[in-house]
Scaffold this active site. Structure first.
Site, PDB file in Angstrom:
ATOM      1  N   ASP A 138      19.799   3.865 -68.001  1.00 45.79           N
ATOM      2  CA  ASP A 138      18.459   3.556 -67.823  1.00 45.79           C
ATOM      3  C   ASP A 138      17.681   4.031 -69.171  1.00 45.79           C
ATOM      4  OD1 ASP A 138      16.341   4.169 -64.907  1.00 45.79           O
ATOM      5  OD2 ASP A 138      15.618   4.224 -66.773  1.00 45.79           O
ATOM      6  N   LYS A 156      19.075   6.755 -55.659  1.00 45.49           N
ATOM      7  CA  LYS A 156      20.117   5.772 -54.761  1.00 45.49           C
ATOM      8  C   LYS A 156      21.573   5.941 -55.252  1.00 45.49           C
ATOM      9  CE  LYS A 156      17.118   2.187 -53.633  1.00 45.49           C
ATOM     10  NZ  LYS A 156      14.755   2.659 -54.336  1.00 45.49           N
ATOM     11  N   ASP A 205      19.676  -0.729 -72.002  1.00 43.69           N
ATOM     12  CA  ASP A 205      18.576  -1.311 -71.473  1.00 43.69           C
ATOM     13  C   ASP A 205      18.546  -2.587 -70.658  1.00 43.69           C
ATOM     14  OD1 ASP A 205      16.783  -3.253 -70.878  1.00 43.69           O
ATOM     15  OD2 ASP A 205      16.350  -3.664 -72.758  1.00 43.69           O
ATOM     16  N   CYS A 233      10.548  -1.949 -54.285  1.00 46.19           N
ATOM     17  CA  CYS A 233       9.757  -1.682 -52.874  1.00 46.19           C
ATOM     18  C   CYS A 233       8.325  -2.406 -52.763  1.00 46.19           C
ATOM     19  CB  CYS A 233       9.868   0.264 -53.752  1.00 46.19           C
ATOM     20  SG  CYS A 233       8.967   0.503 -55.069  1.00 46.19           S
TER      21      CYS A 233
END
Length: 400
Positions: free
Chosen positions: A245, A230, A271, A339
């Site tokens: 990340d 993405k 974080d 998702c």
């Protein structure tokens, strides 16, 4: 060898996907519960049963003999007789409908055995969806998923031509203007080599990036960026994106893909509960979730999940949304996505967020077809309707 890799992939993924069905068939010929078997012996039985029943390239005698040899290696001589006898009987009996609960009188039991899904997950789905919808979802999850390639710099026709040059067949996909479906058996690595500025990405993920509809030149923080699909899609639209990340190892995948595709994507280990930004135009939060919309592509997830995981993810998502909201500037955007198919992680999560954060409002977009939007303008892609992974997203604007 490609042929050997394909065999191992089919065997491991197929066995995992149909684990519930295989366990049910094995149980008919065991003198104890399946769970009471030594884990290594049980895994050999599952692999052997899958080969004997579902891999036409493997004769039954070969599936049995190889399984016996394998169990001898991992567990010694003692279980070889059991493996030999059980697999022969399973192969002889087959997987006909008479070996499973009646789908008319006990649909949940049928879907948990023949359908190979955890009973607790089926009960969740059946509590809010028609039986026919759950049946269709189970069938979808048990199919081999296609592989999709997204070109970041080429139009579809150019992508197809590049692939044809290396004798790869592909078809365009309507959900993404640069997305193609690779022919079954295609090596993803070969396809990526033919189209260097490209990524392997399910159309559902591409729809999330399109739904975000962030203007070119927007400064964007992707707080859970790995593995980076993405992020690269968003960066390809002219936004200035920073990929964050918590996992340094997974963030390395973002860096590698950015370099491979020629994208300038700064990366930072951070974080999402404590994002290292004071104020930014837009935040994309692709939150950790139960992933129940991707069980075809990730068949092991159905066996790893537990009922408590849904609530655990919901709590984490709530905290991440609160942290993300704090760094969105006035007039900026917050895009939340998952998702999963579970309401606690999707609609309920957004409804609660908007109730608590009155300075934000849903701001629908026409960047994706209405087919994929719910009544509130949120992205709601279901696997059965789409034929690929599911996805959920909410695009919100800070107005006060």
């Amino acid at each position: 060898m490609p042929r050997d890799r394909a065999f191992v992939h089919e065997l491991t993924y197929g066995t995992t996907r149909l684990r519930g069905r295989l366990d049910h068939l094995l149980a008919h010929f065991l003198d104890r519960d399946v769970e009471d078997l030594d884990p290594e012996v049980l895994e050999v039985l599952r692999l052997g049963a899958y080969q004997a029943l579902y891999m036409d390239s493997v004769p039954v005698f070969a599936a049995v003999s190889e399984s016996v040899a394998q169990v001898r290696q991992v567990a010694g001589q003692r279980p070889t007789g059991l493996v030999n006898a059980v697999l022969r009987r399973v192969a002889e009996a087959g997987d006909g409908p008479e070996r499973f609960p009646d789908p008319q009188t006990d649909p949940a039991a049928f879907l948990s055995t023949w359908g190979s899904h955890p009973r607790w997950l089926l009960d969740r789905w059946l509590s809010r969806l028609p039986l026919s919808s759950v049946q269709a979802l189970v069938e979808h999850d048990n199919r081999r998923p296609p592989t999709f390639l997204v070109a970041l710099d080429l139009e579809v026709q150019q992508t197809l031509e590049r692939l044809q040059e290396v004798e790869i067949d592909a078809d365009p996909v309507s959900e993404g203007p640069t997305c193609v479906r690779l022919a079954p058996g295609t090596s993803p690595a070969t396809a990526l080599s033919a189209v260097p500025a490209s990524i392997i990405q399910d159309p559902a993920a591409g729809l999330v990036a399109r739904y975000a509809d962030l203007p070119p030149g927007t400064d964007v923080a992707d707080l859970c960026a790995a593995p980076g699909g993405k992020a690269l899609t968003l960066a390809a639209g002219g936004r200035r994106l920073i990929a964050a990340d918590l996992s340094e190892a997974r963030l390395r995948l973002v860096r590698e893909n950015a370099v491979r595709t020629g994208r300038a994507v700064p990366c930072v280990v951070a974080d999402a509960l404590h994002p290292p930004f004071a104020s930014i135009d837009a935040v994309v939060l692709d939150a950790p979730c139960s992933g129940t919309g991707t069980l075809s592509r990730h068949p092991d997830a159905r066996w790893r999940l537990s009922p408590d995981d849904i609530d655990r993810f919901a709590v984490l998502q709530k905290r991440m949304l609160h942290a993300a909201a704090a760094i969105v500037r006035q007039g900026g955007w917050l895009v939340y996505s998952t998702c999963t198919l579970e309401p606690e992680e999707n609609e309920q999560r957004i409804d609660e967020f908007l109730d608590r954060h009155t300075g934000f409002r849903l701001e629908p977009t026409d960047a994706v077809p209405d087919l994929w939007l719910d009544g509130s303008g949120r992205l709601a892609v279901t696997p059965v309707a789409a034929g690929h992974d599911g996805a959920f997203a909410a695009r919100m604007r800070r107005i006060g």
